[in-house]
Design a protein around this motif. Structure first.
Motif, short mmCIF file in Angstrom:
data_model
loop_
_atom_site.label_atom_id
_atom_site.label_comp_id
_atom_site.label_asym_id
_atom_site.label_seq_id
_atom_site.Cartn_x
_atom_site.Cartn_y
_atom_site.Cartn_z
N VAL A 135 52.99 -4.98 80.07
CA VAL A 135 53.19 -5.36 78.67
C VAL A 135 53.93 -4.25 77.97
O VAL A 135 53.89 -3.08 78.38
CB VAL A 135 51.85 -5.64 77.95
CG1 VAL A 135 51.15 -6.84 78.57
CG2 VAL A 135 50.95 -4.42 77.97
N ALA A 136 54.62 -4.59 76.90
CA ALA A 136 55.30 -3.60 76.07
C ALA A 136 54.27 -2.97 75.13
O ALA A 136 53.08 -3.24 75.20
CB ALA A 136 56.44 -4.26 75.31
N PHE A 138 42.82 3.57 80.40
CA PHE A 138 43.28 4.94 80.65
C PHE A 138 44.45 5.20 79.71
O PHE A 138 45.52 4.61 79.86
CB PHE A 138 43.73 5.10 82.10
CG PHE A 138 42.65 4.85 83.11
CD1 PHE A 138 41.84 5.88 83.57
CD2 PHE A 138 42.44 3.57 83.62
CE1 PHE A 138 40.85 5.64 84.52
CE2 PHE A 138 41.45 3.32 84.55
CZ PHE A 138 40.64 4.36 84.99
N ASP A 139 44.25 6.06 78.73
CA ASP A 139 45.27 6.30 77.71
C ASP A 139 45.97 7.63 77.96
O ASP A 139 45.32 8.68 78.03
CB ASP A 139 44.66 6.29 76.31
CG ASP A 139 45.72 6.41 75.24
OD1 ASP A 139 46.36 5.39 74.94
OD2 ASP A 139 45.95 7.53 74.75
N THR A 140 47.30 7.60 78.07
CA THR A 140 48.07 8.82 78.30
C THR A 140 48.87 9.22 77.06
O THR A 140 49.77 10.05 77.17
CB THR A 140 49.04 8.64 79.48
OG1 THR A 140 50.09 7.74 79.10
CG2 THR A 140 48.34 8.08 80.71
N VAL A 141 48.55 8.64 75.90
CA VAL A 141 49.38 8.86 74.70
C VAL A 141 48.79 9.96 73.83
O VAL A 141 49.27 11.09 73.81
CB VAL A 141 49.55 7.55 73.91
CG1 VAL A 141 50.50 7.76 72.73
CG2 VAL A 141 50.11 6.45 74.83
N ASN A 142 47.77 9.65 73.05
CA ASN A 142 47.10 10.64 72.20
C ASN A 142 45.79 10.04 71.71
O ASN A 142 45.47 8.87 71.97
CB ASN A 142 47.99 11.07 71.04
CG ASN A 142 48.48 9.92 70.18
OD1 ASN A 142 47.74 8.98 69.90
ND2 ASN A 142 49.74 9.99 69.76
N ALA A 199 52.27 3.97 80.95
CA ALA A 199 52.26 3.91 82.41
C ALA A 199 53.60 4.27 83.04
O ALA A 199 53.67 4.45 84.26
CB ALA A 199 51.85 2.50 82.86
N GLY A 200 54.65 4.41 82.25
CA GLY A 200 55.94 4.76 82.81
C GLY A 200 56.09 6.22 83.18
O GLY A 200 57.02 6.59 83.89
N GLY A 201 55.16 7.07 82.71
CA GLY A 201 55.22 8.50 83.04
C GLY A 201 54.66 8.79 84.42
O GLY A 201 54.16 7.90 85.12
N MET A 202 54.71 10.04 84.81
CA MET A 202 54.26 10.43 86.14
C MET A 202 52.78 10.14 86.36
O MET A 202 52.39 9.57 87.37
CB MET A 202 54.54 11.92 86.37
CG MET A 202 55.99 12.26 86.60
SD MET A 202 56.57 11.81 88.27
CE MET A 202 55.77 13.10 89.26
N VAL A 203 51.94 10.53 85.39
CA VAL A 203 50.50 10.29 85.53
C VAL A 203 50.22 8.80 85.62
O VAL A 203 49.45 8.33 86.46
CB VAL A 203 49.72 10.92 84.37
CG1 VAL A 203 48.24 10.53 84.44
CG2 VAL A 203 49.85 12.44 84.39
N MET A 249 50.93 -0.71 80.39
CA MET A 249 51.61 -0.77 79.10
C MET A 249 52.69 0.31 79.09
O MET A 249 52.40 1.51 79.25
CB MET A 249 50.61 -0.54 77.95
CG MET A 249 51.25 -0.55 76.56
SD MET A 249 50.03 -0.28 75.23
CE MET A 249 49.26 -1.91 75.18
N ALA A 250 53.92 -0.12 78.91
CA ALA A 250 55.04 0.83 78.95
C ALA A 250 56.28 0.15 78.38
O ALA A 250 56.30 -1.06 78.14
CB ALA A 250 55.31 1.28 80.39
#
Length: 330
Positions: free
Chosen positions: A197-198, A212-216, A157-161, A179-180
């Protein structure tokens, strides 16, 4: 500052890291629009992770000299014969078709349906930073049925999206968990996350209506245990090749996000919806009803190195290239 007069671009010369793969090229003339196209005189170029990933992956339709870049903002220069509703000089932002020459240039030819009119009060520099992350977040949130007060989780969640997703979800009255990395937690709470949360699922206290997953894909699949029955898993950075749970178990709905799908198979109705949503969101940013971080700015001459920096851990949250600073004949 004077806009460069002689058209220039950064084209790819090989499948490599951006600092090596991109080479400046001078163009003989400004591009000619097709009947449904518009030529944009770029003023700013928004850099995105997809830009360097495409260069490394080298799509089958790319040739030597292809100009990458999905996001840009500038003014309308020339209109195709069938284009209506736009005029020369109009301020616009866009997300480009990956199969066409992109925004890493002084001029870009764009399908008129993809153009978003920029409010007068929104600087083009900021507008150039928005199309890819903002419209990705919008498409992701649109995948999920509205259910106020439902718990949703946004990873990365720390990214732009992620930051835009938090705000859009909070505005739809979801209860947002972000989560970030800890360094982002204060900002994410300010954007609307009820809890943060971390990178540790042991910190999670509930099941979620949607993740919503922005990782992979691997990370998205690992989150399936935290989704409630008949819930939703939205894969933004990747897609799942196999379902993460057995059939007729939790009955999770799987979603993937791909802005460029509209260029392949989008209907006029879908394009109209995309354009209206995009312009509404830009207006929200202009009115500060949607918070967008101030982008880091670099000169056009440094574009390959700036894109290379996006591949590192210490990258800026968002980088925008100022086309004005590429002096003619430099």
């Amino acid at each position: 500052m004077k806009q460069t007069e002689r058209p220039i671009a950064w084209g790819v010369v090989g499948k490599d890291r951006p600092a090596i793969a991109l080479q400046r090229k001078n163009l003989n003339s400004t591009p000619t629009p097709g009947p449904e196209d518009v030529v944009i005189r770029n003023e700013y170029i928004g850099l995105n992770p997809v830009d360097w990933k495409m260069i490394r992956n080298w799509p089958a339709n790319w040739n030597i000299g292809h100009v990458p870049g999905v996001d840009g903002a500038g003014t309308v220069l020339r209109l195709g014969e069938n284009v209506k509703g736009l005029v020369p000089g109009q301020r616009v932002a866009y997300h480009q078709d990956l199969c066409r020459d992109g925004s890493f240039a002084s001029h870009t030819v764009v399908d008129n349906r993809a153009l978003l009119k920029v409010p007068d009060t929104l600087p083009l520099l900021l507008a150039a930073s928005l199309p890819c992350p903002l419209m990705t977040a919008w498409q992701a949130i649109e995948k999920v049925p509205r259910q106020p007060e439902a718990n949703v989780l946004i990873t990365g969640a720390g990214g732009m999206v992620g930051r835009f997703l938090i705000q859009l979800a909070a505005q739809r009255n979801y209860r947002v968990t972000a989560m970030a990395s800890p360094r982002h937690h204060k900002t994410l709470r300010q954007l609307g996350a009820e809890s943060v949360v971390a990178w540790d699922t042991h910190s999670l206290k509930t099941q979620f209506f949607a993740v919503f997953d922005t990782v992979n894909a691997q990370h998205a699949s690992s989150m399936a245990d935290w989704i409630e029955a008949n819930g939703h898993l939205v894969c933004i950075q990747d897609r799942l090749k196999t379902p993460p749970v057995p059939a007729f178990d939790k009955a999770i709905s799987l979603h993937e996000v791909a802005l460029n799908a509209l260029f392949r198979v989008g209907t006029d109705r879908q394009w109209a919806q995309f354009r209206q949503a995009g312009e509404d969101l830009l207006t929200m940013v202009a009115h500060e009803n949607l918070r967008a971080p101030e982008p880091h700015t670099e000169d056009m001459a440094t574009l390959p190195d700036a894109l290379e920096e996006l591949t590192t851990q210490d990258r800026p949250l968002k980088t925008v290239i100022d086309v004005h600073h590429f002096a003619n004949g430099e």
